[in-house]
Design a protein around this motif. Structure first.
Motif, PDB file in Angstrom:
ATOM      1  N   SER A 113       0.852  -1.193   0.000  1.00  0.00           N
ATOM      2  CA  SER A 113       0.000   0.000   0.000  1.00  0.00           C
ATOM      3  C   SER A 113       0.886   1.240   0.000  1.00  0.00           C
ATOM      4  N   GLN A 114       0.284   2.390  -0.217  1.00  0.00           N
ATOM      5  CA  GLN A 114       1.046   3.636  -0.145  1.00  0.00           C
ATOM      6  C   GLN A 114       1.622   3.836   1.259  1.00  0.00           C
ATOM      7  N   ALA A 115       0.860   3.413   2.270  1.00  0.00           N
ATOM      8  CA  ALA A 115       1.346   3.516   3.651  1.00  0.00           C
ATOM      9  C   ALA A 115       2.570   2.634   3.851  1.00  0.00           C
ATOM     10  N   ASP A 116       2.580   1.447   3.242  1.00  0.00           N
ATOM     11  CA  ASP A 116       3.735   0.543   3.335  1.00  0.00           C
ATOM     12  C   ASP A 116       4.966   1.185   2.701  1.00  0.00           C
ATOM     13  N   ILE A 117       4.765   1.787   1.548  1.00  0.00           N
ATOM     14  CA  ILE A 117       5.870   2.418   0.815  1.00  0.00           C
ATOM     15  C   ILE A 117       6.419   3.613   1.587  1.00  0.00           C
ATOM     16  N   GLN A 118       5.518   4.433   2.113  1.00  0.00           N
ATOM     17  CA  GLN A 118       5.947   5.623   2.860  1.00  0.00           C
ATOM     18  C   GLN A 118       6.678   5.242   4.148  1.00  0.00           C
ATOM     19  N   LEU A 119       6.180   4.222   4.838  1.00  0.00           N
ATOM     20  CA  LEU A 119       6.825   3.776   6.069  1.00  0.00           C
ATOM     21  C   LEU A 119       8.217   3.228   5.786  1.00  0.00           C
ATOM     22  N   THR A 120       8.351   2.499   4.692  1.00  0.00           N
ATOM     23  CA  THR A 120       9.659   1.947   4.316  1.00  0.00           C
ATOM     24  C   THR A 120      10.656   3.073   4.059  1.00  0.00           C
ATOM     25  N   LYS A 121      10.226   4.102   3.330  1.00  0.00           N
ATOM     26  CA  LYS A 121      11.105   5.246   3.054  1.00  0.00           C
ATOM     27  C   LYS A 121      11.489   5.963   4.343  1.00  0.00           C
ATOM     28  N   LYS A 122      10.526   6.093   5.254  1.00  0.00           N
ATOM     29  CA  LYS A 122      10.774   6.775   6.526  1.00  0.00           C
ATOM     30  C   LYS A 122      11.815   6.018   7.350  1.00  0.00           C
ATOM     31  N   LEU A 123      11.682   4.701   7.395  1.00  0.00           N
ATOM     32  CA  LEU A 123      12.629   3.876   8.157  1.00  0.00           C
ATOM     33  C   LEU A 123      14.001   3.867   7.485  1.00  0.00           C
ATOM     34  N   LYS A 124      14.019   3.841   6.168  1.00  0.00           N
ATOM     35  CA  LYS A 124      15.298   3.843   5.452  1.00  0.00           C
ATOM     36  C   LYS A 124      16.049   5.151   5.684  1.00  0.00           C
ATOM     37  N   THR A 125      15.324   6.266   5.653  1.00  0.00           N
ATOM     38  CA  THR A 125      15.941   7.578   5.901  1.00  0.00           C
ATOM     39  C   THR A 125      16.513   7.640   7.318  1.00  0.00           C
ATOM     40  N   ALA A 126      15.746   7.151   8.282  1.00  0.00           N
ATOM     41  CA  ALA A 126      16.216   7.140   9.671  1.00  0.00           C
ATOM     42  C   ALA A 126      17.435   6.238   9.820  1.00  0.00           C
ATOM     43  N   GLY A 127      17.413   5.097   9.149  1.00  0.00           N
ATOM     44  CA  GLY A 127      18.537   4.163   9.217  1.00  0.00           C
ATOM     45  C   GLY A 127      19.804   4.741   8.607  1.00  0.00           C
ATOM     46  N   ASP A 128      19.656   5.428   7.488  1.00  0.00           N
ATOM     47  CA  ASP A 128      20.815   6.030   6.821  1.00  0.00           C
ATOM     48  C   ASP A 128      21.512   7.026   7.741  1.00  0.00           C
ATOM     49  N   SER A 129      20.741   7.794   8.495  1.00  0.00           N
ATOM     50  CA  SER A 129      21.327   8.802   9.379  1.00  0.00           C
ATOM     51  C   SER A 129      22.071   8.169  10.561  1.00  0.00           C
ATOM     52  N   LEU A 130      21.702   6.917  10.880  1.00  0.00           N
ATOM     53  CA  LEU A 130      22.345   6.224  12.008  1.00  0.00           C
ATOM     54  C   LEU A 130      23.336   5.154  11.543  1.00  0.00           C
ATOM     55  N   ASP A 131      23.538   5.067  10.221  1.00  0.00           N
ATOM     56  CA  ASP A 131      24.424   4.063   9.630  1.00  0.00           C
ATOM     57  C   ASP A 131      23.940   2.633   9.919  1.00  0.00           C
ATOM     58  N   ILE A 132      22.637   2.478   9.922  1.00  0.00           N
ATOM     59  CA  ILE A 132      22.025   1.153  10.071  1.00  0.00           C
ATOM     60  C   ILE A 132      21.196   0.908   8.812  1.00  0.00           C
ATOM     61  N   LYS A 133      21.554  -0.094   8.049  1.00  0.00           N
ATOM     62  CA  LYS A 133      20.914  -0.335   6.762  1.00  0.00           C
ATOM     63  C   LYS A 133      19.560  -1.035   6.915  1.00  0.00           C
ATOM     64  N   VAL A 134      18.582  -0.529   6.187  1.00  0.00           N
ATOM     65  CA  VAL A 134      17.319  -1.261   6.041  1.00  0.00           C
ATOM     66  C   VAL A 134      17.518  -2.168   4.825  1.00  0.00           C
TER      67      VAL A 134
END
Length: 231
Positions: A190-211
């Motif tokens: 769903s669009q919510a699934d896609i948006q949540l994935t992007k949100k988690l990936k962005t947060a992970g990138d800033s902490l050097d933790i890969k999604v």
């Protein structure tokens, strides 16, 4: 030469035949119906345990996964199945599920999206509600920990991004894999699934933790964001 003695299978009480068959021929020789008949133990005055088991399986199209989803009250709707017998069936189904989960745990190294599916499907693949899980991985792609982040209704669930990465930092994880089930059976994100994935990936990138991936899980199949180049 035809057997005529009392040990011939045709002379056994029908409720006893599955037990005797298991002893003489081994558990793999029994049908699903016969195995369930052993769990039930006995039928009613007008129906054998084997016949009752056939009725129960027929109601779920002979699908053991569907049988495992039946609640105690639903099992008790069958004439001849009281609370004790219903509990025996439910317990056996749960042991089967846990055995599969245990086998997945032995293969804790994640090598592909399919290995994630094999690990997570026994946990959430057959649930009637949605759950969101996260796998925390070390630098060898081995699972340090798996945890449920949220549990929702049929329509969806809410994920706390801060909590997800707080645990990742505490565990020293270098990568995470996201997974949630779709009780509806659809594999389309769903669009919510896609948006949540992007949100988690962005947060992970800033902490050097890969999604590393996000899987949508159903009973028999999965959708992988990584396989579809959506990460």
């Amino acid at each position: 030469m035809e057997e005529n003695n009392s040990f011939s299978i045709k002379n056994w009480n029908e409720d006893d035949r599955p037990r005797e068959k298991l002893l003489l021929k081994g558990r793999t020789a029994l049908s699903d119906t016969e195995l369930i008949a052993i769990l039930i133990g006995s039928g009613s005055r007008n129906e054998s345990a084997v016949s009752l088991s056939q009725r129960i399986l027929a109601s779920v199209s002979n699908n053991l996964s569907e049988l495992g989803r039946l609640s105690i009250p639903e099992l008790m709707e069958f004439k001849g199945i009281g609370e004790a017998k219903a509990i025996c069936i439910a317990a056996a189904m749960e042991l089967g599920r846990r055995r599969r989960t245990g086998e997945a745990l032995e293969r804790k190294k994640i090598t592909s999206s399919n290995s994630v599916f094999e690990y997570v499907q026994p946990i959430i693949g057959e649930l009637p509600h949605e759950e969101f899980w996260i796998l925390y991985l070390n630098n060898s792609n081995k699972i340090i920990k798996s945890a449920q982040l949220s549990k929702g209704g049929i329509t969806g669930t809410v994920v706390d991004v801060r909590l997800a990465f707080k645990d990742a930092l505490q565990l020293g994880a270098v990568g995470i894999i996201l997974a949630h089930n779709h009780p509806s059976g659809t594999l389309k994100p769903s669009q919510a699934d896609i948006q949540l994935t992007k949100k988690l990936k962005t947060a992970g990138d800033s902490l050097d933790i890969k999604v590393l991936d996000h899987l949508i899980i159903t009973e028999k199949a999965y959708f992988s964001f990584a396989d579809e180049n959506m990460l």
